[in-house]
Design a protein around this motif. Sequence first.
Motif, mmCIF file in Angstrom:
data_model
loop_
_atom_site.group_PDB
_atom_site.id
_atom_site.type_symbol
_atom_site.label_atom_id
_atom_site.label_comp_id
_atom_site.label_asym_id
_atom_site.label_seq_id
_atom_site.Cartn_x
_atom_site.Cartn_y
_atom_site.Cartn_z
ATOM 1 N N PRO A 43 -10.992 9.517 -13.773
ATOM 2 C CA PRO A 43 -10.486 8.169 -14.065
ATOM 3 C C PRO A 43 -8.997 8.239 -14.377
ATOM 4 O O PRO A 43 -8.553 9.050 -15.179
ATOM 5 N N GLU A 99 -5.245 6.022 -14.970
ATOM 6 C CA GLU A 99 -4.650 4.754 -15.350
ATOM 7 C C GLU A 99 -3.591 4.404 -14.323
ATOM 8 O O GLU A 99 -2.786 5.255 -13.937
ATOM 9 N N GLN A 144 -1.045 2.503 -14.513
ATOM 10 C CA GLN A 144 0.314 2.596 -15.069
ATOM 11 C C GLN A 144 0.812 4.040 -15.019
ATOM 12 O O GLN A 144 1.951 4.316 -14.674
ATOM 13 N N ASP A 145 -0.089 4.927 -15.340
ATOM 14 C CA ASP A 145 0.253 6.339 -15.352
ATOM 15 C C ASP A 145 0.601 6.819 -13.949
ATOM 16 O O ASP A 145 1.557 7.564 -13.741
ATOM 17 N N THR A 196 4.214 8.239 -13.140
ATOM 18 C CA THR A 196 4.391 9.631 -12.712
ATOM 19 C C THR A 196 5.086 9.691 -11.366
ATOM 20 O O THR A 196 5.937 10.561 -11.129
ATOM 21 N N PHE A 233 -9.512 1.680 -15.130
ATOM 22 C CA PHE A 233 -9.165 3.021 -14.662
ATOM 23 C C PHE A 233 -9.807 3.228 -13.288
ATOM 24 O O PHE A 233 -10.947 2.854 -13.079
ATOM 25 N N PHE A 242 -5.646 12.290 -9.125
ATOM 26 C CA PHE A 242 -4.367 11.855 -9.684
ATOM 27 C C PHE A 242 -3.191 12.340 -8.850
ATOM 28 O O PHE A 242 -2.362 11.549 -8.413
ATOM 29 N N ALA A 243 -3.158 13.631 -8.625
ATOM 30 C CA ALA A 243 -2.000 14.200 -7.923
ATOM 31 C C ALA A 243 -1.862 13.614 -6.527
ATOM 32 O O ALA A 243 -0.749 13.327 -6.071
ATOM 33 N N LYS A 284 -21.455 15.003 -13.493
ATOM 34 C CA LYS A 284 -21.549 15.246 -14.942
ATOM 35 C C LYS A 284 -21.393 13.916 -15.641
ATOM 36 O O LYS A 284 -20.433 13.191 -15.414
#
Lengths: 896, 229
Positions: free
Chosen positions: A742, A744, A746-747, A751, A775, A780-781, A895
């Motif tokens: 998950p 964000e 904004q993040d 980034t 989220f 992410f990357a 998980k």
Amino acid sequence: MTQDDTRPNPDELLAKVTAEAKQSRRGRLKIFIGYAAGVGKTYTMLDFARQRKNERDVVVAYVETHGRQETEALLEDLEIVPRKKVEYRGVILEELDLDAVLARHPDLAIVDEYAHTNAPGSRHAKRYQDVEELLDAGIDVYTTLNIQHVESLRNVVAQVTDVWMRETIPDSAIDQATDIELVDLPPDELIKRLKDGKVYIPDQIAQATSQFFRKGNLTALREMAMRLAAQRVDEQMRVYMEEKSIRGPWPTGERLLVWISPDAASTNLVRNARRLAVQMGAEWFVIRVETPASVHLSAEQIESLNNALQLAEKLGARIVNLQGQTVAEAIGEYSRKHNISKIVIGRAPRLGWKEWFRGPAINQIIRKNRDLDIFIIRSKPEPHQKARKTASRLSRNLRNTLLALLLVGLATGVSELLRNLLAPTNLVMLYLLSTIVAALYLGLGPSILVSILGVLIFDFLFVPPYLSFAVADFGFFLSLLSLLVVGIIISYLTSQFRRQTETAWQRERQTAALYSLGKDLAVANSLESYLDSILKRTRDTFTGEAVIFLPGSPGKIDLQPYLSNPNLKITENDLAAANWAFQHQKIIGRGTDTLPNSRARYLPLITARGVIGVFALLEPDGTSELTIEQERLMEAYADLSAVAIEGILLSQETRKIELLKASEKLQNALLGSISHDLRTPLVSIIGALSSLQDAKVKLDEKSVDILVRVARVEAERLNHLITNLLDESRLEAGTLKINRQPAEVQDLIGTALEQLGQRTTSHQIKIKLTAELPFVPVDFALIVQALVNILDNALKYSPSGSLIEIEGRSAEKGIELEIADRGVGIPSSDLEHVFEKFYRVHRPEKVTGTGLGLTIARGIIEAHEGRIIAENRPGGGTIIRISLPLAEPPLPHQKI
Amino acid sequence: MDEKRKSILIVDDEEAIRQFLSVALTSQNYLTAEATAGQEAIIIAKSNLPDLIILDLLLPDLDGVEVTRQLRQFTQIPIIILSVRDSEKDKIAALDAGADDYLTKPFGSGELLARVRVAWRHKSPSLSEPVFINGDISVDFAKRIVRLSDQEVQLTPTEYDILRILVNHAGGVITHRQLLQEVWGEQYGDELHMLHVNISNLRRKIEPDPARPHYIITEPGVGYRLKIE
């Protein structure tokens, strides 16, 4: 082929070389021929075999000793392959176990009784076919044969012995023998042996034994056997002389044309013609000519024509169907075109009224072909070989006769009613009418019956004096006579007409079927549609289900069936038969000599490249044998299908090759472009650094600064390019691993901007995100990289100081992001294309970059099941819209 | 008093990289030693006791994570690993095994030296410095007060803890797992969502522009870093 060239024909020589090559692989056949039972063929054969036993691997496949001790003694030290037991109608029969012999694969196999007919249920109908399979497998064979079993000699044998042999073998089966060993015994001695009870009498001549074994007969038969052997020697000598290029009396390319006419004597004609052809060493053609007069042919005539043609084909002739106004014309034209040297015509000894047509034909032919030799062969008609009338036909005839009587009754009844209103001459028309009706619907016989009966009844009831057959007025007599004659003529003509129509209709149907198949194939463009068309048309034309077998993998013989009817079950037998037909490239199944009890006819699809599949026609139960026309039609279908299927397979291959070539070309172009893009930065780097290194180059601080900066920038550019290329290749290879967590929004944006670093200072960047954005489950990357690429584009393609807006909002089932710039925008035709590899919209000013940025972004977004599109912003600039789903696709285990 | 010159052990099998690192580091007056493989590195580390180790992850004999683990068995000196792009897993593994920070190849000398300085710095625990000041942020550990431009900021206990841990590692990277475990506990190593939400809240409170964080930097796929001026 000219007629005065005595040099060996290169084609013939080539055929010989090929035949020789084939022979070295194929088994050699030695036939022990005798002129009658009891001359000692089996004995001699076994003797030969025993002598060879020490040098070769000899096996007895099938020998019939008939209980004779001396023969049995010879079997003692020979290995015998046990016979196969076949049950037929409650009786256990013993036959040659072909598969056992093939498995044993000896050097030499002994097979007695070449002309034997196998029990039903055997793979082949006749033993000579079993032998052929052995020869094909490379096994040599010894076998025995009586001269009267030879097909082309059948009629001669019949003339001599008055026995018509039923079990015969085609001459081709003898021609392929490497050796013919004549087993001879003077007739006197044979008769003596017969008296001593040492001769086994085959059933067929049992009743006529004494007649058969007359000395005159035996001598004649003996002569035939000797002549056959001599012919072989002759042939071998000719071949030998040809090989050694010895000039000599060999045939100088003679070509024989045999005209088949609808005459029961035609099969005899064919046999005689063949003997002639063999004697002359000539190539022979058997032709049938269809003229306008041909429509008058009766069913029996057509059948005997078919028989003759089938026989001719079996005997090795080339069959030709010609059409023309007259026979003479057609023959003349064909002869000229194909360099025919001699013409053979048959003439039946009996001269019926039909000779009206026959006689002039012969004369015409002679007249029109003055430069050719014409042989007129007289032949006795064959013993009765017509098909037995089946029960259904009989009942049908009875029914038609009854209906005919009914018609007459009806006509009489109506006439009786109208008796007082109309004159007799008018009433007679009713009878005429009934004759026509009978002719149209009941056949020739019943209509003639109606005609005659009608006249009689008319005379009896309506012609004065009434109730008597006498005729008062001569005029009436004339009328009655005319009525009769007219009635008969009408009957004849009408029934002919009906038959013509039927034939024409049938032919038209078949032609139409072939034509429509051709049309279907012309528009079909995939293998499936081809097969569908073929199977569908076959079903329409032949009223049976069809199956096409194609090899599952190219080159291998695992045939896969394609069915039009999914309910049809393909059995092991079908598959085995199809495989056999495929491997041996022969038509087998129903109506042939091999596996005649199968439920289908299997035709291998043969093209110039070889056999590509098998076409099977399952016939509905209880059908009679196919006429030669239907067989031809089926073969025409098979040929058409073969060509069509091969065509589509070839075009598939071609397309694959073209695709390969195209992708190769593209790859080469890409490699070229990439290599250029990779090298270009290195030019500056190496150039700058080498300058800095070079002591001879005097540089001031400012220059040093510039060089260093250039090298640095170019190096970064190279890094960027390499990164992009690697990412793109990983995307394409599908090896991108997405690690969803998950994240964000904004993040993500923050980034991405952080990674762009200083470059973001050149523009105004505004971020607008709705509150409480959920989220998103993303890697992410990767998403950051996608955003970096998009923002990089926005920075590159919009002027310094301009605004870049980044918006994020919630959407149904996901989030939406928009990145909008105030640049020059993208031409609307290119909006789709910007995401393509190496795509760069043409700009006036040079913009650096790989053209991969958006491609990679799209790859990443789509790998997350999201979507990305480019739009033009009203007011100028580009908007990139991204949507990302909230729901993760189900993972194997998660998980919690 | 002259500070003892710091010595740095460079571990990389590529000679060109060793040369570059050596030049960059000696220019800052550090002493350098070199090793070309993992085993060698461990032996030299044991005997020479350098002050910092720069360790490449791709070594011919042992992989960098394993070397880190073995080193950590006898020393706590800072370890900076050199990694390639897209090897997040290895980076995280090395960091969790005890490495302090990482550099992604290719990198510039500025980045290198900054990381080196940070690596030594963060070894000073928050206990020794009562107040931490970085830009507009100040953290008073004794009083547990956080200020942004002299305005007090109200943080939840969790948010404070996160900030404290980040300060302990100031300048260096801390993995998600490490952060979770230090703030919440051992078994919370995978609760990324929880962590992200808290970071988000923290940013909203202490970042002048939360959308473009200045202090709390996301290291994509790895963790977070408190940037120091």
